[in-house]
Motif scaffolding. Structure first.
Motif, PDB file in Angstrom:
ATOM      1  N   ASN A 226       1.759   2.461  -3.926  1.00  0.00           N
ATOM      2  CA  ASN A 226       0.949   3.388  -4.722  1.00  0.00           C
ATOM      3  C   ASN A 226       0.347   4.499  -3.859  1.00  0.00           C
ATOM      4  OD1 ASN A 226      -0.995   1.965  -3.352  1.00  0.00           O
ATOM      5  ND2 ASN A 226      -2.219   1.454  -5.153  1.00  0.00           N
TER       6      ASN A 226
ATOM      7  N   MET B  44      -4.102  -2.277  -9.043  1.00  0.00           N
ATOM      8  CA  MET B  44      -4.150  -2.900  -7.718  1.00  0.00           C
ATOM      9  C   MET B  44      -5.368  -3.795  -7.599  1.00  0.00           C
ATOM     10  SD  MET B  44      -3.566  -1.191  -4.019  1.00  0.00           S
ATOM     11  CE  MET B  44      -2.982  -2.189  -2.645  1.00  0.00           C
TER      12      MET B  44
ATOM     13  N   ARG C 207      -0.240   6.186  -9.851  1.00  0.00           N
ATOM     14  CA  ARG C 207      -1.296   5.175  -9.674  1.00  0.00           C
ATOM     15  C   ARG C 207      -1.861   4.698 -11.003  1.00  0.00           C
ATOM     16  NH1 ARG C 207      -4.221   8.392  -4.757  1.00  0.00           N
ATOM     17  NH2 ARG C 207      -3.077   7.421  -3.048  1.00  0.00           N
TER      18      ARG C 207
ATOM     19  N   ARG D 215       0.814  -1.222   0.000  1.00  0.00           N
ATOM     20  CA  ARG D 215       0.000   0.000   0.000  1.00  0.00           C
ATOM     21  C   ARG D 215       0.847   1.271   0.000  1.00  0.00           C
ATOM     22  NH1 ARG D 215      -5.268  -0.350   1.638  1.00  0.00           N
ATOM     23  NH2 ARG D 215      -5.060   1.382   3.078  1.00  0.00           N
TER      24      ARG D 215
ATOM     25  N   LEU E  75      -1.322   4.539  -1.060  1.00  0.00           N
ATOM     26  CA  LEU E  75      -2.520   4.415  -0.223  1.00  0.00           C
ATOM     27  C   LEU E  75      -2.131   4.613   1.236  1.00  0.00           C
ATOM     28  CD1 LEU E  75      -4.633   1.500  -1.779  1.00  0.00           C
ATOM     29  CD2 LEU E  75      -4.976   3.960  -1.975  1.00  0.00           C
TER      30      LEU E  75
END
Lengths: 261, 219
Positions: A66, A99, A94, A63, A68
């Motif tokens: 990207n 994902m 992204r 995570r 997050l």
């Protein structure tokens, strides 16, 4: 297909820039340190599996890739540049990474096909007709063309996850991130998802896969990273990790899973 | 007691006109207050503190002021402040929209909060901006979820439009009360008013229930 046929060891990649590089990544949730200085590289076309006990930090690292999650120390590099924390700048990163989530996260108010086309039409401004055509081809690729007009609630878990993979591929990503993609599935549908992933790997997609499916990691991964307590305790080709683990922690972990080579 | 129910039939066209105004006010208010509610909800989620404060102030003010006061305020004070004289109908529409937008903002905010975090993450992970994720993923799901609440708001609004009768908008309430004061048929007109409001409100509530069953999101 034997993993040893692929170029695997980082040494063979000398001089090549890694697609993704983690450089001393630290992540804390409150007083809990989830990632404690993780460094690793992922090269173009590689399939890297992240294994280890729950809470060892593997999903968090994915995570952070990207954005997050933001890192508290160290840095994550993609294609040579630091993954930015700015919400606008990170969008470009992204868009180049797909994902896939443990709980699929298909959009329940859209059909399977609309789930796939919404990204290209909204983000890339692709024309509806062309997105639709590509969307149908992607559904074909995951074996679900006949489900184009079905809503997620009418699909099995395995079918939903295959649509989710197609949705991620619709953005033409350079890297695919899989966060425990089969953990929420019934045992009988796990195989269909893993098959789709294996085919992607065979096509040369760069993949990071957090998984508890050791057989998949053994057969498909080029390299395996073993996590424990926020660190990578061992990294190497699957032959080493599963047949000749160098670290006590790796042996412990695999032993708990009942893995015996 | 001497009752004359014929009075209702006699004034049927006036009453029907009043119903038309009431329905128009309800529909127009909702057409303004759903986008209005979304806009105020977005303000409240802005990354800029000033905008967030504005959104919160709006909701807290208009939710906590009696609607009838708002109607009077829009009628007497707004023209002084803005130097624009609206018609009674428009004034009523403004007051109702200000009030219902505040309620809708809160309802929509709750609807969005009820959607699990993974949906936003899936949208962002694709590369959507926050506002694209809102528009394509969160708001459409939230609207479906809060349909029953919007339905109650709608039915409340339908009845609350009667408050604009105090500024002489010719809605159903105002019309019925006018007929009452001209004919002194108090019991008949109040009964007719109740019957008409109920007869119109009940099917609306049922219709929205039906829409909810048909278009509700199943997961």
């Amino acid at each position: 297909m034997s993993a040893s046929l692929k170029p695997t060891a980082p040494a063979e990649r000398a001089g090549q820039q890694p697609t993704i590089a983690y450089d001393g990544v630290v992540k804390r949730f409150g007083s809990l340190t989830v990632l404690n200085g993780v460094s690793a590289e992922v090269y173009k076309g590689e399939v890297v599996c992240l294994i280890g006990p729950s809470g060892s930090g593997k999903s968090t690292l994915l995570r952070c890739t990207n954005g997050l999650e933001t890192v508290d120390g160290g840095r994550v590099l993609f294609d040579g540049g630091v993954v930015p924390s700015d919400q606008e700048l990170i969008r470009r990163v992204r868009q180049r990474m797909g994902m896939v989530f443990q709980n699929f996260e298909l959009f329940p108010h859209m059909t399977a096909l609309d789930n796939i086309t919404v990204g290209p039409t909204t983000i890339l401004g692709e024309k509806a007709a062309s997105a639709r055509e590509r969307g149908l081809a992607l559904l074909d690729k995951v074996g679900l063309r006949q489900k184009a007009d079905a809503f997620p609630s009418a699909l099995s878990g395995g079918q939903q996850q295959r649509v989710a993979i197609a949705r991620a591929l619709a953005m033409n990503p350079e890297v695919m991130l899989f966060d425990e993609p089969t953990s929420a599935l019934d045992p009988e549908t796990i195989g269909e998802v893993l098959n789709v992933m294996k085919r992607l790997a065979d096509e040369g997609m760069t993949m990071l896969v957090v998984t508890h499916e050791m057989t998949f990691a053994r057969r498909v991964a080029d390299r395996v990273l073993v996590f424990d307590h926020g660190r990578i305790v061992e990294a190497g080709p699957p032959e080493q990790i599963f047949e000749n683990p160098q670290q006590e922690r790796t042996r412990d972990f695999l032993g708990h899973l009942g893995w015996n080579g | 007691m001497n009752l004359d129910w014929g009075i209702i039939w006699q004034y049927r066209w006036d009453l029907a006109h009043g119903v038309g105004i009431t329905v128009a006010l309800t529909v127009l208010t909702m057409l303004i207050a759903v986008p209005g509610g979304i806009a105020i909800m977005m303000l409240r989620q802005s990354r800029y503190r000033v905008l967030r404060g504005l959104g919160t102030a709006y909701v807290e003010f208009f939710r906590n002021v009696p609607l009838i006061l708002l109607v009077y305020w829009a009628f007497y004070v707004l023209p002084i402040l803005t130097d624009i004289q609206f018609s009674a109908f428009t004034t009523g529409l403004v007051a109702l929209s200000l009030n219902v937008s505040a309620y809708n903002a809160e309802t929509i905010r709750a609807g969005i909060a009820s959607i699990r975090k993974g949906q936003l993450e899936a949208a962002l992970a694709m590369g959507m901006s926050h506002s694209q994720a809102m528009r394509k993923v969160l708001i459409p799901q939230a609207l479906r979820r809060i349909l029953p609440v919007l339905a109650s708001t709608w039915v409340s609004l339908f009845k609350d439009t009667s408050l604009v009768s105090v500024i002489a908008v010719g809605d159903l309430a105002h019309t019925a009360l006018q007929i009452r004061s001209q004919t002194f048929r108090v019991l008949e007109m109040l009964t007719a008013m109740a019957a008409i409001y109920w007869a119109l409100g009940y099917p609306q509530a049922k219709l929205v229930d039906w829409i909810h069953r048909k278009y509700g999101v199943t997961e």
